[in-house]
Motif scaffolding. Structure first.
Motif, PDB file in Angstrom:
ATOM      1  N   MET A 254      -4.686   1.525  -2.409  1.00 17.61           N
ATOM      2  CA  MET A 254      -5.033   0.946  -1.132  1.00 17.61           C
ATOM      3  C   MET A 254      -5.897  -0.288  -1.309  1.00 17.61           C
ATOM      4  N   ASP A 255      -6.653  -0.340  -2.385  1.00 18.33           N
ATOM      5  CA  ASP A 255      -7.516  -1.494  -2.606  1.00 18.33           C
ATOM      6  C   ASP A 255      -6.723  -2.780  -2.763  1.00 18.33           C
ATOM      7  N   GLU A 256      -5.508  -2.682  -3.248  1.00 22.25           N
ATOM      8  CA  GLU A 256      -4.689  -3.873  -3.463  1.00 22.25           C
ATOM      9  C   GLU A 256      -3.814  -4.208  -2.262  1.00 22.25           C
ATOM     10  N   GLY A 257      -3.869  -3.413  -1.211  1.00 24.65           N
ATOM     11  CA  GLY A 257      -3.121  -3.711  -0.005  1.00 24.65           C
ATOM     12  C   GLY A 257      -1.664  -3.300  -0.026  1.00 24.65           C
ATOM     13  N   LEU A 258      -1.286  -2.363  -0.919  1.00 23.63           N
ATOM     14  CA  LEU A 258       0.095  -1.883  -0.959  1.00 23.63           C
ATOM     15  C   LEU A 258       0.353  -0.812   0.095  1.00 23.63           C
ATOM     16  N   LEU A 259      -0.685  -0.068   0.440  1.00 20.97           N
ATOM     17  CA  LEU A 259      -0.574   1.013   1.415  1.00 20.97           C
ATOM     18  C   LEU A 259      -1.629   0.849   2.490  1.00 20.97           C
ATOM     19  N   GLU A 260      -1.320   1.381   3.667  1.00 21.40           N
ATOM     20  CA  GLU A 260      -2.341   1.464   4.709  1.00 21.40           C
ATOM     21  C   GLU A 260      -2.415   2.904   5.201  1.00 21.40           C
ATOM     22  N   LYS A 261      -3.613   3.345   5.454  1.00 17.19           N
ATOM     23  CA  LYS A 261      -3.873   4.713   5.875  1.00 17.19           C
ATOM     24  C   LYS A 261      -3.889   4.754   7.402  1.00 17.19           C
ATOM     25  N   GLN A 262      -3.052   5.628   7.974  1.00 21.72           N
ATOM     26  CA  GLN A 262      -2.991   5.757   9.427  1.00 21.72           C
ATOM     27  C   GLN A 262      -3.087   7.225   9.813  1.00 21.72           C
ATOM     28  N   PRO A 263      -3.948   7.530  10.789  1.00 21.95           N
ATOM     29  CA  PRO A 263      -4.044   8.927  11.227  1.00 21.95           C
ATOM     30  C   PRO A 263      -2.781   9.336  11.989  1.00 21.95           C
TER      31      PRO A 263
ATOM     32  N   HIS B 231      -3.988  12.020   7.639  1.00 21.77           N
ATOM     33  CA  HIS B 231      -3.492  10.658   7.529  1.00 21.77           C
ATOM     34  C   HIS B 231      -2.167  10.618   6.785  1.00 21.77           C
ATOM     35  N   GLU B 232      -1.406   9.599   7.085  1.00 20.63           N
ATOM     36  CA  GLU B 232      -0.231   9.283   6.285  1.00 20.63           C
ATOM     37  C   GLU B 232      -0.467   7.901   5.681  1.00 20.63           C
ATOM     38  N   TYR B 233       0.194   7.667   4.582  1.00 21.69           N
ATOM     39  CA  TYR B 233       0.037   6.398   3.882  1.00 21.69           C
ATOM     40  C   TYR B 233       1.356   5.649   3.969  1.00 21.69           C
ATOM     41  N   LEU B 234       1.314   4.489   4.578  1.00 19.88           N
ATOM     42  CA  LEU B 234       2.519   3.698   4.825  1.00 19.88           C
ATOM     43  C   LEU B 234       2.487   2.419   4.009  1.00 19.88           C
ATOM     44  N   LEU B 235       3.648   2.005   3.555  1.00 19.85           N
ATOM     45  CA  LEU B 235       3.749   0.756   2.815  1.00 19.85           C
ATOM     46  C   LEU B 235       3.463  -0.431   3.727  1.00 19.85           C
ATOM     47  N   THR B 236       2.704  -1.367   3.209  1.00 19.41           N
ATOM     48  CA  THR B 236       2.494  -2.642   3.888  1.00 19.41           C
ATOM     49  C   THR B 236       3.636  -3.577   3.471  1.00 19.41           C
ATOM     50  N   ALA B 237       3.642  -4.787   3.998  1.00 16.83           N
ATOM     51  CA  ALA B 237       4.636  -5.779   3.576  1.00 16.83           C
ATOM     52  C   ALA B 237       4.510  -6.022   2.071  1.00 16.83           C
TER      53      ALA B 237
ATOM     54  N   GLY C  93       3.460  -3.886  -0.134  1.00 14.19           N
ATOM     55  CA  GLY C  93       4.008  -2.700  -0.778  1.00 14.19           C
ATOM     56  C   GLY C  93       5.523  -2.696  -0.776  1.00 14.19           C
ATOM     57  N   ARG C  94       6.127  -3.089   0.354  1.00  9.33           N
ATOM     58  CA  ARG C  94       7.597  -3.158   0.427  1.00  9.33           C
ATOM     59  C   ARG C  94       8.146  -4.200  -0.543  1.00  9.33           C
ATOM     60  N   ASP C  95       7.393  -5.259  -0.780  1.00 16.71           N
ATOM     61  CA  ASP C  95       7.830  -6.284  -1.737  1.00 16.71           C
ATOM     62  C   ASP C  95       7.846  -5.767  -3.165  1.00 16.71           C
ATOM     63  N   SER C  96       7.179  -4.668  -3.450  1.00 20.23           N
ATOM     64  CA  SER C  96       7.185  -4.099  -4.800  1.00 20.23           C
ATOM     65  C   SER C  96       8.462  -3.297  -5.073  1.00 20.23           C
ATOM     66  N   PHE C  97       9.340  -3.175  -4.098  1.00 19.84           N
ATOM     67  CA  PHE C  97      10.557  -2.384  -4.236  1.00 19.84           C
ATOM     68  C   PHE C  97      11.406  -2.827  -5.429  1.00 19.84           C
ATOM     69  N   GLY C  98      11.586  -4.118  -5.592  1.00 15.40           N
ATOM     70  CA  GLY C  98      12.398  -4.625  -6.703  1.00 15.40           C
ATOM     71  C   GLY C  98      11.825  -4.243  -8.056  1.00 15.40           C
ATOM     72  N   VAL C  99      10.513  -4.274  -8.169  1.00 12.58           N
ATOM     73  CA  VAL C  99       9.850  -3.889  -9.419  1.00 12.58           C
ATOM     74  C   VAL C  99      10.122  -2.418  -9.707  1.00 12.58           C
ATOM     75  N   LEU C 100       9.977  -1.582  -8.695  1.00 12.83           N
ATOM     76  CA  LEU C 100      10.203  -0.146  -8.880  1.00 12.83           C
ATOM     77  C   LEU C 100      11.664   0.157  -9.201  1.00 12.83           C
ATOM     78  N   MET C 101      12.586  -0.569  -8.566  1.00 16.10           N
ATOM     79  CA  MET C 101      14.012  -0.376  -8.867  1.00 16.10           C
ATOM     80  C   MET C 101      14.312  -0.774 -10.304  1.00 16.10           C
ATOM     81  N   ALA C 102      13.727  -1.872 -10.766  1.00 17.06           N
ATOM     82  CA  ALA C 102      13.949  -2.316 -12.139  1.00 17.06           C
ATOM     83  C   ALA C 102      13.382  -1.307 -13.127  1.00 17.06           C
ATOM     84  N   MET C 103      12.205  -0.764 -12.844  1.00 15.15           N
ATOM     85  CA  MET C 103      11.612   0.245 -13.720  1.00 15.15           C
ATOM     86  C   MET C 103      12.470   1.513 -13.740  1.00 15.15           C
ATOM     87  N   ASN C 104      13.015   1.876 -12.593  1.00 13.43           N
ATOM     88  CA  ASN C 104      13.876   3.050 -12.509  1.00 13.43           C
ATOM     89  C   ASN C 104      15.138   2.848 -13.341  1.00 13.43           C
ATOM     90  N   ALA C 105      15.756   1.670 -13.234  1.00  6.89           N
ATOM     91  CA  ALA C 105      16.967   1.379 -14.008  1.00  6.89           C
ATOM     92  C   ALA C 105      16.670   1.425 -15.504  1.00  6.89           C
TER      93      ALA C 105
END
Length: 105
Positions: free
Chosen positions: A1-10, A18-24, A26-38
């Protein structure tokens, strides 16, 4: 959360939960995660195959992450891709001979 990838919402008040939702960001990190998964699937999946696959909803097919050139659409590999100094590289460092040599300048 310190880096702004997630936001905490009650989502509940009694007790507060609370639930933790991806910020914009965080959503931009999708390609990185897909590449790591591959990469993980290539090097660590067992004979039975990948534990998780991804369906591209727009075309309906199963897809893998690829790094492609935004200009020509061809795959970018370590063998045919070279880093170059960009406009944000600190000017005081870019003037150093060893830096210019490293980047082929």
């Amino acid at each position: 959360m310190d880096e702004g990838l997630l936001e905490k919402q009650p989502y509940q008040s009694e007790p507060v939960r609370h639930e933790y939702l991806l910020t914009a960001k965080g959503r931009d990190s999708f390609g990185v995660l897909m590449a790591m998964n591959a990469w993980g699937d290539r090097w660590f999946a067992g004979e039975e195959g990948a534990p998780i696959v991804f369906r591209h909803e727009r075309c309906g097919h199963q897809g893998l992450a690829e790094v492609v050139c935004s200009s020509c659409g061809e795959a970018m590999t370590a063998e045919d891709t070279r880093p170059r100094l960009g406009p944000g590289y600190p000017a005081r460092l870019a003037e150093r001979a060893q830096v210019r040599e490293r980047f082929g300048e």
